[in-house]
Design a protein around this motif. Sequence first.
Motif: not given
Length: 313
Positions: A162, A165, A184-189, A182
Amino acid sequence: MNAGSSQSRLRSVASTLAVALTLTLAAAAGCDSRKEPDLPSVQEKMRETHIYGQSKLRIGVATNEPLMGELRNGQHVGFDVEIAKYIAASLGYEGDQRLEFVPVATEERIPALQGGTVDLVVSSFSITEERKKVVSFAGPYFVTTQEVMVPTRLRGKISTIEDLRNPDYKICTSGGSTSEAELGGHQVKALVVKTVGDCVAGIRAGRYDAVSSDETILAGFLARHPKEFEIVDMPFGTSELLGVGVPIGDPALRDLVAFFLQKSYQQGRDEQASPWQTSYNRTLGPWLKAEKRQPQPLEVPKLVDFDDKAPTK
């Protein structure tokens, strides 16, 4: 009993014996045809590869990944380099005159194999189903995890996915890596650069706040800057299987590499000083927290080695 009757019976017995002998020979021939074929030898498999007859073996390695693949004082050093040397020597390419290391960045590994710039790649190359569509892999020769490294100034502030992010933090990773996917899959830019070394340099210059990559790669930069960084264990939940990249059109070479990785694995299982364990102990070992052993390679062919006899079972 007359002579004609005796001769008739003798002919009948002889005919019966002949039929029985024919059936016995046919059965024996059938058994022989069901015998397993002789195992191919390493030499025979070698003749099927694209490297057969080459004066040099070209292996793609990293040059800016401390402990794994690094160019130091003009010499290639690191765990991946040690594994590459073992494989090369096993294939008959031992010494500087017969082995050429080719620098490859993360995003250059697949094009180098496809374009024939290199014969093999040993460079923190994670095995994935997507990559297996365009290149082959032998291994794995190492199992690692994805982690995050942060500067000590952010200790305790970036400790969860978190936190990654949080738009206030600039997260860096290398292009074409499994880490990029990986994150990207965790919505980390993430900000994507050419190498993890570029990320580390950017953090030290204040451009980025964290870098995500394989634990092995991060351990190398931690070893280089032990007072400036720390590795944060993040629950990404996936293991990275590192393999040796091989051109997809050369299954014979893939089989040979897998065979020699298995040979090292078996030496370790037999409590011998395996090439893998020796390489690990003098490179990554002192910097990784958990004790490591060589994983068993997958899809290993049965071959007759230079100095082995064919198995009897």
